[in-house]
Write an enzyme that holds these catalytic residues in place. Structure first.
Site, PDB file in Angstrom:
ATOM      1  CE  LYS A 192       0.742   0.715   4.439  1.00  0.00           C
ATOM      2  NZ  LYS A 192       1.171   2.151   5.048  1.00  0.00           N
ATOM      3  CB  THR A 249      -1.017   4.804   3.467  1.00  0.00           C
ATOM      4  OG1 THR A 249      -1.148   3.763   4.670  1.00  0.00           O
ATOM      5  CG2 THR A 249       0.463   5.049   3.255  1.00  0.00           C
TER       6      THR A 249
END
Length: 278
Positions: A192, A249
Site C-alpha cells: 500500500k 496512507t
C-alpha cells in the site's frame, strides 16, 4: 498484567507502548540510540508527539537484554531496514513461549521476505517455540496517541495467538480484529505504501481527485493479484489491512508516503523528497 518489551522508540512504538500501559501491561522500551532513551527519561514524551505523556508504567532502557529477558511478549517497532539486525541481537535474550509481535511494515529488499519471516529466520533456530504475530491496519501514531477511535488487525497463523494479541491491545478506543492470513496482512502493509506514493505524485502533478481515485482503486487490484499469487487470502485485501490501510496512507495528512509523492510530483527529486519528509 503482562510484561512487554518494545524494541524501537519511534512514534508508532511509543504510541502502542502507551496503549499497552493504559491496558495494564508493564512496558519496557529499548532504543539503539542512547540519546533517544535519555530524551524519554527526561521529558517522558516523543519529540514529534509532545501532546502525549508516556505513562509512568513505561520504562526505558539502552540494554536490549533488559527489554527481552523474561518478557511475556516482545514487540518489534524498529524501521524495516533494521528488523534483521535487531532480531539477531534480541534472539540471545528470548525464551521459548514468548509472543513475538511485529508492527513494522515492509519487505526485505535482498531476500523479498516479509518482516515477520525475517524475525522468524533470525530467532527460530535458538527458540523453536516462539509465537509469531503481526499487528497492522489503518493506524497513524498521531491519532492513536490521542486516543482517537481506531481499528486494527491482530494476525497469526494460530488463531489463539491472534486472540492473545487482541486481548493485549483492545480497549475503549481501539477495536482489534483477528486474522490468520499473516502473510496477506504483511503484504498489504508493504504494497500500500507504493500506491500511496503514486497517489501523492498524482496530487503533485495537479491531476485531481478523479485520477487519484482511479489509481488507488486499480492499485488495490494489483495488490490483490500479487498477494493471491503468493498464497494470500483474497478477502484480506478488502479488509482493514488492505483497503483500509491503503485509504489512510494515500489520503491522510499524517502519511509520509503521500507527502513524499506530492513533493516528487511537484518537481523535487526522489532523494530530496525522502530527506524532506524524514
Amino acid at each position: 498484567m503482562a510484561d512487554i518489551g518494545v524494541l524501537g522508540a519511534g512514534t508508532w512504538g511509543i504510541a502502542l507502548a502507551k496503549v499497552l500501559a493504559d491496558n495494564g501491561s508493564k512496558v519496557t522500551v529499548w532504543s539503539a540510540l542512547p540519546e533517544e532513551i535519555d530524551y524519554y527519561n527526561k521529558f517522558r514524551c516523543n519529540p514529534n508527539m509532545t501532546y502525549m505523556k508516556v505513562p509512568d508504567t513505561v520504562g526505558f532502557t539502552k540494554d536490549i537484554a533488559e527489554a527481552c529477558t523474561g518478557m511475556d511478549a516482545i514487540m518489534f517497532a524498529v524501521p524495516s531496514p533494521y528488523i534483521r539486525k535487531t532480531a539477531s541481537a534480541a534472539s540471545e535474550f528470548m525464551s521459548d513461549g514468548q509472543l513475538i509481535i511485529n508492527v513494522s511494515k515492509g519487505i526485505e529488499p535482498e531476500s523479498l521476505m516479509t518482516l515477520i519471516d525475517v524475525i522468524r529466520n533470525e530467532t527460530e533456530t535458538l527458540h523453536p517455540n516462539l509465537h509469531y504475530s503481526v499487528l497492522s491496519g489503518p493506524t497513524h501514531a498521531e491519532e492513536v496517541a490521542r486516543d482517537l477511535p481506531t481499528c486494527i488487525v491482530a494476525a497469526s497463523e494460530d488463531i489463539a495467538v491472534a486472540e492473545q494479541l487482541q486481548d493485549l491491545f483492545m480497549n475503549r478506543f481501539m477495536r482489534v480484529y483477528t486474522n490468520t492470513d499473516i502473510r496477506g496482512v504483511e503484504i498489504c502493509g508493504a504494497l500500500k505504501n507504493i500506491v500511496a506514493l503514486a497517489a501523492g505524485i498524482c496530487v503533485g502533478l495537479g491531476y485531481g481527485d478523479n485520477a487519484k481515485a482511479a489509481l488507488i482503486t486499480r492499485g488495490l487490484v494489483e495488490m490483490r493479484h500479487l498477494g493471491t499469487e503468493m498464497g494470500c487470502l483474497d478477502e484480506t485485501f478488502s479488509g482493514l489491512t488492505g483497503l483500509g490501510d491503503l485509504i489512510v496512507t494515500a489520503m491522510s495528512v499524517h502519511s509520509r508516503n503521500n507527502r513524499c509523492g506530492q513533493l516528487i510530483g511537484g518537481g523535487m527529486s526522489a532523494e530530496e523528497a525522502v530527506k524532506n519528509v524524514g
